[in-house]
Design an enzyme around this catalytic site. Structure first.
Site, PDB file in Angstrom:
ATOM      1  N   GLY A  12      66.936  85.202  46.141  1.00  0.00           N
ATOM      2  CA  GLY A  12      66.219  85.004  46.589  1.00  0.00           C
ATOM      3  C   GLY A  12      64.743  84.120  44.833  1.00  0.00           C
ATOM      4  O   GLY A  12      64.228  84.532  45.778  1.00  0.00           O
ATOM      5  N   ASN A  14      63.423  81.807  44.416  1.00  0.00           N
ATOM      6  CA  ASN A  14      63.597  80.445  44.858  1.00  0.00           C
ATOM      7  C   ASN A  14      62.609  80.989  46.019  1.00  0.00           C
ATOM      8  O   ASN A  14      61.057  80.632  46.161  1.00  0.00           O
ATOM      9  CB  ASN A  14      64.336  79.493  45.289  1.00  0.00           C
ATOM     10  CG  ASN A  14      64.543  78.765  44.064  1.00  0.00           C
ATOM     11  OD1 ASN A  14      63.775  77.968  43.391  1.00  0.00           O
ATOM     12  ND2 ASN A  14      65.535  78.665  43.307  1.00  0.00           N
ATOM     13  N   LEU A  90      75.216  72.612  55.637  1.00  0.00           N
ATOM     14  CA  LEU A  90      74.535  72.369  57.136  1.00  0.00           C
ATOM     15  C   LEU A  90      75.439  70.603  58.205  1.00  0.00           C
ATOM     16  O   LEU A  90      76.288  69.650  57.159  1.00  0.00           O
ATOM     17  CB  LEU A  90      73.999  71.776  57.267  1.00  0.00           C
ATOM     18  CG  LEU A  90      72.496  73.554  56.836  1.00  0.00           C
ATOM     19  CD1 LEU A  90      71.090  72.770  56.909  1.00  0.00           C
ATOM     20  CD2 LEU A  90      72.656  74.082  57.722  1.00  0.00           C
ATOM     21  N   ASN A 104      65.813  70.670  50.240  1.00  0.00           N
ATOM     22  CA  ASN A 104      66.897  71.243  49.127  1.00  0.00           C
ATOM     23  C   ASN A 104      66.121  71.568  47.721  1.00  0.00           C
ATOM     24  O   ASN A 104      66.020  70.347  47.994  1.00  0.00           O
ATOM     25  CB  ASN A 104      68.453  71.248  49.661  1.00  0.00           C
ATOM     26  CG  ASN A 104      69.169  72.010  48.017  1.00  0.00           C
ATOM     27  OD1 ASN A 104      69.106  72.699  49.090  1.00  0.00           O
ATOM     28  ND2 ASN A 104      70.120  71.228  47.916  1.00  0.00           N
ATOM     29  N   HIS A 106      68.169  71.470  44.428  1.00  0.00           N
ATOM     30  CA  HIS A 106      69.167  71.687  43.448  1.00  0.00           C
ATOM     31  C   HIS A 106      69.054  71.469  41.898  1.00  0.00           C
ATOM     32  O   HIS A 106      68.294  70.792  41.565  1.00  0.00           O
ATOM     33  CB  HIS A 106      69.799  70.135  44.114  1.00  0.00           C
ATOM     34  CG  HIS A 106      71.313  70.285  43.222  1.00  0.00           C
ATOM     35  ND1 HIS A 106      72.842  70.322  43.392  1.00  0.00           N
ATOM     36  CD2 HIS A 106      71.982  69.178  42.312  1.00  0.00           C
ATOM     37  CE1 HIS A 106      73.471  70.339  42.569  1.00  0.00           C
ATOM     38  NE2 HIS A 106      73.070  69.497  41.798  1.00  0.00           N
TER      39      HIS A 106
HETATM   40  C1  GRF Z   1      68.910  78.259  42.224  1.00  0.00           C
HETATM   41  O1  GRF Z   1      69.691  77.713  41.414  1.00  0.00           O
HETATM   42  C2  GRF Z   1      69.140  76.659  43.095  1.00  0.00           C
HETATM   43  O2  GRF Z   1      68.725  75.878  42.651  1.00  0.00           O
HETATM   44  C3  GRF Z   1      70.612  76.664  43.667  1.00  0.00           C
HETATM   45  O3  GRF Z   1      71.036  78.492  43.784  1.00  0.00           O
HETATM   46  C4  GRF Z   1      69.948  78.782  42.755  1.00  0.00           C
HETATM   47  C5  GRF Z   1      69.754  80.108  44.106  1.00  0.00           C
HETATM   48  O4  GRF Z   1      68.629  80.652  43.525  1.00  0.00           O
HETATM   49  N1  GRF Z   1      70.496  75.947  44.986  1.00  0.00           N
HETATM   50  P1  GRF Z   1      68.448  82.234  43.943  1.00  0.00           P
HETATM   51  O5  GRF Z   1      69.054  82.651  45.492  1.00  0.00           O
HETATM   52  O6  GRF Z   1      66.613  81.362  44.146  1.00  0.00           O
HETATM   53  O7  GRF Z   1      67.747  83.254  42.879  1.00  0.00           O
END
Ligand code: GRF
Length: 197
Positions: A12, A14, A90, A104, A106
């Site tokens: 988490g 992000n 999804l 999303n 990526h």
């Molecule tokens: C990130 O690298 C994101 O781009 C990918 O999964 C990872 C998630 O990291 N989709 P976090 O859970 O936000 O630390």
């Protein structure tokens, strides 16, 4: 104010960037109302609780998992879904219910190193194996094609000599993901507000 749900599966970081951005004012047009995790162990749940955000855990082994998510989204009157490290794809039916309302992050420069099979460290390893000079991250709308929706924002990050997939992943998170996910979220919230929704 746009009601945001963030879907997570892991650490988490992000999500944390989104929470911090609502506090600093980078996100001012939306509020995170709910965090939904596909794992009960995800540290993202602790981050949400620390920020006083409601949480829910959905079981991906259950046949009705998307129905359960939809019910929660309706209960919280969610306008925008942000996938922040959500590892599940999804269904087309689900996605069609929220056109241009699911985004999303990526960890590559789409259209490079994306689509089925490109997740987690695999993305960064593929970048290294291909001797790329640059990689980065992309925020895009989610449609029926994995990582195939319209691009909202991307940011380039250099690949350095001696990078491992782990080092590159961390640099891309710090220099791209944690910056563009909040910015793109605010941009989409503003768009939705301007549409009067
Ligand atoms: C990130 O690298 C994101 O781009 C990918 O999964 C990872 C998630 O990291 N989709 P976090 O859970 O936000 O630390």
């Amino acid at each position: 104010m746009i009601n945001i749900a963030v879907l997570v599966s892991g650490g988490g970081t992000n999500l944390q960037a989104l929470i911090d951005a609502t506090k600093s004012g980078i996100i001012s047009s939306g509020k995170i109302r709910l965090v939904i995790s596909s794992s009960s162990n995800a540290y993202a749940l602790t981050r949400a609780k620390n920020a006083n955000i409601d949480t829910a855990v959905v079981r991906y082994k259950s046949a009705n998992v998307e129905q359960d998510i939809l019910k929660l989204l309706q209960e919280y009157s969610i306008d925008l879904i942000v996938l922040a490290g959500f590892i599940h794809i999804l269904s087309a039916d689900f996605v069609s219910r929220y056109p241009k309302r699911i985004i999303n992050i990526h960890p590559s420069l789409i259209p490079k190193f994306c689509g089925d099979g490109f997740y987690g460290l695999r993305v960064h390893q593929a970048v290294l194996d291909n001797h790329e000079e640059f990689s980065g991250a992309t925020v895009h709308y989610v449609n029926q094609i994995t990582d195939g929706g319209e691009i909202i924002m991307s940011k380039i990050v250099p690949v350095c000599v001696n990078d491992t997939a782990e080092i590159l992943q961390q640099r891309i998170m710090e220099q791209a993901e944690w910056i563009i996910l909040p910015e793109a979220t605010e941009q989409v919230c503003k768009l939705l507000l301007n549409k009067g929704e």
